[in-house]
Design an enzyme around this catalytic site. Sequence first.
Site, PDB file in Angstrom:
ATOM      1  N   GLU A  12      14.368  32.735  19.964  1.00  0.00           N
ATOM      2  CA  GLU A  12      14.807  32.457  18.594  1.00  0.00           C
ATOM      3  C   GLU A  12      14.765  33.708  17.721  1.00  0.00           C
ATOM      4  O   GLU A  12      15.641  33.928  16.890  1.00  0.00           O
ATOM      5  CB  GLU A  12      13.949  31.339  17.989  1.00  0.00           C
ATOM      6  CG  GLU A  12      14.132  30.018  18.710  1.00  0.00           C
ATOM      7  CD  GLU A  12      13.300  28.916  18.107  1.00  0.00           C
ATOM      8  OE1 GLU A  12      12.138  28.780  18.519  1.00  0.00           O
ATOM      9  OE2 GLU A  12      13.796  28.218  17.198  1.00  0.00           O
TER      10      GLU A  12
ATOM     11  N   GLU B 136      11.454  24.009  24.754  1.00  0.00           N
ATOM     12  CA  GLU B 136      10.773  23.140  23.782  1.00  0.00           C
ATOM     13  C   GLU B 136      10.827  21.661  24.144  1.00  0.00           C
ATOM     14  O   GLU B 136       9.822  20.937  24.040  1.00  0.00           O
ATOM     15  CB  GLU B 136      11.373  23.333  22.377  1.00  0.00           C
ATOM     16  CG  GLU B 136      11.020  24.656  21.713  1.00  0.00           C
ATOM     17  CD  GLU B 136      11.940  25.789  22.098  1.00  0.00           C
ATOM     18  OE1 GLU B 136      12.788  25.606  23.011  1.00  0.00           O
ATOM     19  OE2 GLU B 136      11.826  26.875  21.502  1.00  0.00           O
TER      20      GLU B 136
END
Lengths: 264, 239
Positions: free
Chosen positions: B114, B134
């Site tokens: 990210e 995730e």
Amino acid sequence: MKDFAILYRHIALEFKPTENGRRATLRLARPDNKNLIDHDMAEEIRDACRVIGQDNACRLVTVTGSGSSFSVGRATPDVAEGDVSGRIALLRIADCLSALPVPVVVVLNGDAIGHGLELALAGDLRIASESAGFALWEPGQATVPWDGGTQRLPRLVGPAWALDMALTGRKVGAREALALGLVNRVVAGDELETASMELAEQIMATAPVAARFAKETVNKGMDLTLDQGLRLEADLSVILHSTSDRAEGIASFKERRSPRYTGA
Amino acid sequence: MPGFPTLIFEKAGEVAHISLDRPGALNSYNMQMRDDFSEALSAIQYDDEVRALIISGQGRAFCAGADLTEFGTAPSQVEARQVRWQRDVWGQLNGLRIPSIAAIHGYCMGSGMEIALLCDLRIATHDAVFAMPEVKLGMIPAAGGSQTLPRNCGASAALDLLLTGRRFGAEEALAMGLVTRTVAEDELESAAWSLAEDFCALPWPASGLVKQAIRDGMDLSLEDGLALEQRLAQVAYGA
């Protein structure tokens, strides 16, 4: 929990229990006419999507076709006469599929043409047999795709390739479709079933609520500005703090074991 | 230059360089790193000499993700949401006026991915390993990944990665458009610095304005994007 199926005439809808929850398979089942989409089939697809949407235990949907084609679209005279907008409404199916909250994997066993391609575009992931081909033929028939093709195809492959397909009507092979981003995976025809089940199992091994939220934040976020999308992501992320599966995911990571998710 | 516990921050001419420095934990992102990162980005944000930023990782990895040992200590949802926006380090990185480059080697996962996606360009070594794990852990990305990933590779490819959490290599990342170049490991540093120097060689503020036109234009209709471009071009001529 047992297998069960809901009986239709033109499609087959099956629910299979797995160790990670229920998987629904929606199969277009008119191989005799290459899974042509007509009013009856469209109505059954909409009904099947409603049934799937009401099943809280359903983790994932696969959509595929019987026989050698996924679907070659619809017969041209289907819409041409009478109340056109009413007849279009009777045939629309893509929005029902794309509205499902769980991941939808489209298993392209053969050609997806016209309306068939539009249905395939409404899923999240596409895995194709290397013999499958894709085309939009509507402009050649003096019409415009109307089940999402003009919107979902350019979002997937960019406007130039979408127009290349729509304005030529040419058939794109599986390898080219992979390079364009139209499909995510291509495998040999005899490996399609195994590969798509492996993909489904991989997705179903994740945490159920997190998978639904991931789908929502990506798909809805793409219609938002980046700032708005980041807000959506943050809010959904914080809501996940309330799930026991999140705690289980973190605990399993720390304890170096596989997680046991309950969907709560 | 102040020292930070979790990162190395240096300036060489017009290039700022942040190197994540928790090599024993594969540079996993923790609260201290968030605070350090935010402070370093503030310094860059208000530094008129800096024309390009490189982010890299010390040791064997770029960043293997969030430090999960700190998870579970989280406060209430109300507080968690408040904290997210109180120190908006991701907004700071995305909002930089100067071009940013992620120089990626080894693991680049979760929060690491990210961070890289919030940079303008990504260069990776051939053996870099990526993943967005995730959902396998009951979470979704929370540093913008669910938005930056599909904006770079499309919604379907993004869901392929997010819904499976699978690992993928640099060549696949290149094919998906997630990185713009792959290089040998011993060439990563020089490739990143050479690119940063190319950016610095451009007349300022044109390099910042073209970044702004492209970044902000992606959120606009074509008509509004064209109007933004006109305004920014006038700013560049006036400078």
